[in-house]
Write a protein that holds these residues in place. Structure first.
Motif, short mmCIF file in Angstrom:
data_model
loop_
_atom_site.label_atom_id
_atom_site.label_comp_id
_atom_site.label_asym_id
_atom_site.label_seq_id
_atom_site.Cartn_x
_atom_site.Cartn_y
_atom_site.Cartn_z
N GLU A 106 0.28 6.12 0.86
CA GLU A 106 -0.27 6.75 1.36
C GLU A 106 0.45 7.54 2.22
OE1 GLU A 106 -2.18 6.01 5.26
OE2 GLU A 106 -1.36 4.28 5.34
N GLN A 107 -0.41 8.65 1.55
CA GLN A 107 0.79 10.13 2.26
C GLN A 107 0.26 10.06 3.80
OE1 GLN A 107 -0.91 13.29 -0.10
NE2 GLN A 107 1.13 14.71 0.63
N VAL A 108 1.33 10.69 4.71
CA VAL A 108 1.35 10.63 5.68
C VAL A 108 1.88 11.73 6.35
CG1 VAL A 108 2.16 10.56 8.13
CG2 VAL A 108 1.73 8.43 6.42
N LYS A 109 0.71 12.88 6.85
CA LYS A 109 0.59 14.15 6.60
C LYS A 109 1.29 14.77 8.14
CE LYS A 109 -2.90 15.75 3.44
NZ LYS A 109 -3.76 16.85 3.33
N PHE A 110 0.78 13.55 8.90
CA PHE A 110 1.37 13.93 10.56
C PHE A 110 1.75 13.02 11.02
CE2 PHE A 110 -1.77 17.21 9.63
CZ PHE A 110 -0.84 18.30 10.02
N SER A 111 2.53 12.95 12.26
CA SER A 111 2.98 11.70 12.53
C SER A 111 2.92 11.62 14.36
CB SER A 111 4.28 10.75 12.44
OG SER A 111 4.68 9.45 13.33
N LYS A 112 2.39 11.47 15.40
CA LYS A 112 2.36 11.76 16.51
C LYS A 112 3.02 10.16 17.76
CE LYS A 112 -1.59 13.30 18.20
NZ LYS A 112 -3.18 13.58 18.29
N GLN A 113 3.63 10.57 18.08
CA GLN A 113 4.14 9.61 19.07
C GLN A 113 4.28 10.37 20.31
OE1 GLN A 113 9.10 8.70 18.71
NE2 GLN A 113 8.91 7.34 19.88
N THR B 275 0.34 -1.03 -0.06
CA THR B 275 0.12 -0.10 0.06
C THR B 275 0.45 1.21 -0.22
OG1 THR B 275 -0.25 0.33 2.28
CG2 THR B 275 -1.95 -1.25 1.37
#
Length: 70
Positions: free
Chosen positions: A45-52, A43
């Motif tokens: 997909e475009q990931v705009k935000f990543s939260k950790q 797959t």
């Protein structure tokens, strides 16, 4: 997913191979067209935000216990 040769693109994703196989057989009997059982191998997909979160529950840390509304 099932693709019938020469027909429109698939629109339903089957949860199991068995479900896809049953649908392929049904569609072949109904239409006479060759059915392909498709399997996704990747797959994109475009990931705009990543939260950790760096702690288990940051809301319990003392620095978060103030009257600020955010």
């Amino acid at each position: 997913m099932i693709y019938l040769e020469g027909m429109n693109a698939p629109t339903f994703k089957h949860a199991t191979f068995e479900s896809a196989e049953q649908e392929a057989e049904r569609l072949t009997l109904q239409t006479g067209y060759k059915a392909y059982i498709l399997k996704a191998i990747a797959t994109v997909e475009q990931v705009k935000f990543s939260k950790q979160f760096l702690e288990q529950d940051p809301q319990q840390h003392e620095q978060f216990k103030d009257d600020l509304p955010f």
